[in-house]
Design a protein around this motif. Structure first.
Motif, short mmCIF file in Angstrom:
data_model
loop_
_atom_site.label_atom_id
_atom_site.label_comp_id
_atom_site.label_asym_id
_atom_site.label_seq_id
_atom_site.Cartn_x
_atom_site.Cartn_y
_atom_site.Cartn_z
N LYS A 1 34.23 -50.38 -12.26
CA LYS A 1 34.13 -50.68 -13.68
C LYS A 1 35.43 -50.27 -14.35
O LYS A 1 36.22 -49.51 -13.78
CB LYS A 1 32.94 -49.93 -14.31
CG LYS A 1 31.60 -50.37 -13.76
CD LYS A 1 30.47 -49.57 -14.37
CE LYS A 1 29.14 -50.00 -13.77
NZ LYS A 1 28.06 -49.09 -14.15
N PRO A 2 35.70 -50.77 -15.56
CA PRO A 2 36.96 -50.42 -16.22
C PRO A 2 37.18 -48.92 -16.40
O PRO A 2 38.31 -48.45 -16.38
CB PRO A 2 36.85 -51.11 -17.59
CG PRO A 2 35.86 -52.21 -17.39
CD PRO A 2 34.91 -51.74 -16.33
N ASP A 3 36.08 -48.15 -16.54
CA ASP A 3 36.22 -46.71 -16.74
C ASP A 3 35.99 -45.91 -15.45
O ASP A 3 35.64 -44.74 -15.48
CB ASP A 3 35.27 -46.22 -17.84
CG ASP A 3 33.80 -46.55 -17.54
OD1 ASP A 3 33.53 -47.38 -16.65
OD2 ASP A 3 32.93 -45.96 -18.20
N GLN A 4 36.26 -46.56 -14.30
CA GLN A 4 36.12 -45.88 -13.01
C GLN A 4 36.97 -44.62 -13.01
O GLN A 4 38.09 -44.61 -13.50
CB GLN A 4 36.57 -46.81 -11.88
CG GLN A 4 36.59 -46.12 -10.52
CD GLN A 4 36.97 -47.06 -9.41
OE1 GLN A 4 36.33 -48.07 -9.21
NE2 GLN A 4 38.03 -46.74 -8.70
N GLN A 5 36.40 -43.55 -12.41
CA GLN A 5 37.12 -42.29 -12.33
C GLN A 5 36.95 -41.71 -10.93
O GLN A 5 35.84 -41.44 -10.49
CB GLN A 5 36.56 -41.32 -13.38
CG GLN A 5 37.23 -39.99 -13.40
CD GLN A 5 36.58 -39.04 -14.40
OE1 GLN A 5 35.79 -39.44 -15.24
NE2 GLN A 5 36.91 -37.77 -14.30
N TRP A 6 38.07 -41.52 -10.22
CA TRP A 6 38.04 -40.91 -8.88
C TRP A 6 37.81 -39.42 -9.03
O TRP A 6 38.30 -38.80 -9.97
CB TRP A 6 39.35 -41.17 -8.14
CG TRP A 6 39.59 -42.62 -7.82
CD1 TRP A 6 40.51 -43.42 -8.39
CD2 TRP A 6 38.88 -43.42 -6.88
NE1 TRP A 6 40.43 -44.69 -7.85
CE2 TRP A 6 39.44 -44.71 -6.92
CE3 TRP A 6 37.83 -43.16 -5.98
CZ2 TRP A 6 38.97 -45.75 -6.11
CZ3 TRP A 6 37.37 -44.20 -5.19
CH2 TRP A 6 37.94 -45.48 -5.25
N LEU A 7 37.07 -38.84 -8.10
CA LEU A 7 36.73 -37.42 -8.17
C LEU A 7 37.39 -36.66 -7.02
O LEU A 7 37.21 -37.01 -5.86
CB LEU A 7 35.21 -37.25 -8.11
CG LEU A 7 34.42 -38.02 -9.17
CD1 LEU A 7 32.93 -37.94 -8.88
CD2 LEU A 7 34.74 -37.49 -10.55
N ASP A 8 38.14 -35.61 -7.37
CA ASP A 8 38.79 -34.77 -6.35
C ASP A 8 37.85 -33.69 -5.84
O ASP A 8 37.80 -33.40 -4.65
CB ASP A 8 40.05 -34.11 -6.93
CG ASP A 8 41.11 -35.12 -7.32
OD1 ASP A 8 41.29 -36.10 -6.58
OD2 ASP A 8 41.76 -34.91 -8.36
#
Length: 185
Positions: free
Chosen positions: A115-122
């Protein structure tokens, strides 16, 4: 579901034989089968012995062979599939491994995937993983079972850490350069 996709007519024949059938996302009909959460690794003592003697052991392949233990202790095969992630989590917890690694198709776990607000998580704490899972961020057909397995492992192993990444990045992830780590709060 199990097996290939089939037509409604064939699905009705399977249903007449006692199978549950379901139309699957417009791709056709499939036979449905139970996928219970694994409760025991039957060969755990053999696996521990082999590991203690320096062997590399491949266990719970494909989730393992589904059996139930009857009252007299005998094992009986059942029609089911065992989730490979949950079986691996159970094995990792019973072995009390330091790091439980799940190799998957992506380098890191994401919320709002694709999605446009995708956020990868460390890094995710166990409580963050539980909350994001509860909020529905991880789909049942993709990352959901992996996060569910990580939660089960972490709850059973108070000293362990989890790591999710893809095969090309395993070495870098173990070095802390990539991947998603799941840690205790």
């Amino acid at each position: 579901g199990i097996g290939g996709f089939t037509t409604k007519e064939n699905a009705e024949k399977f249903e007449a034989e006692g199978w549950m059938v379901k139309e699957d996302a417009g791709r056709g009909w499939r036979r449905m089968i139970a996928s219970p959460i694994p409760l025991e690794i039957v060969e755990i003592e053999a696996i521990k012995t082999l590991v203690a003697n320096g062997f590399i052991v491949v266990g719970v392949g494909g989730g393992g062979i589904p059996v139930i233990r009857e009252e007299n202790g005998d094992l009986k095969g059942v029609f089911a599939v065992i989730d490979k992630d949950r079986a691996s989590a159970l094995l990792a917890a019973e072995m009390q491994v330091d790091v439980f690694l799940i190799s998957t198709a992506v380098q890191k776990v994401a919320i709002n995937f694709n999605k446009p607000d995708q956020q990868w998580l460390d890094v995710l704490t166990l409580s963050e993983a539980k909350e994001l899972y509860k909020q529905g961020h991880f789909l049942s057909g993709s990352m959901g079972p992996k996060i569910e397995a990580m939660i089960a492992y972490m709850e059973a192993n108070p000293h362990g850490k989890g790591l999710i990444t893809d095969p090309p990045h395993i070495v870098d992830a173990l070095d802390g350069k990539t991947g998603t780590w799941i840690v205790h709060d």
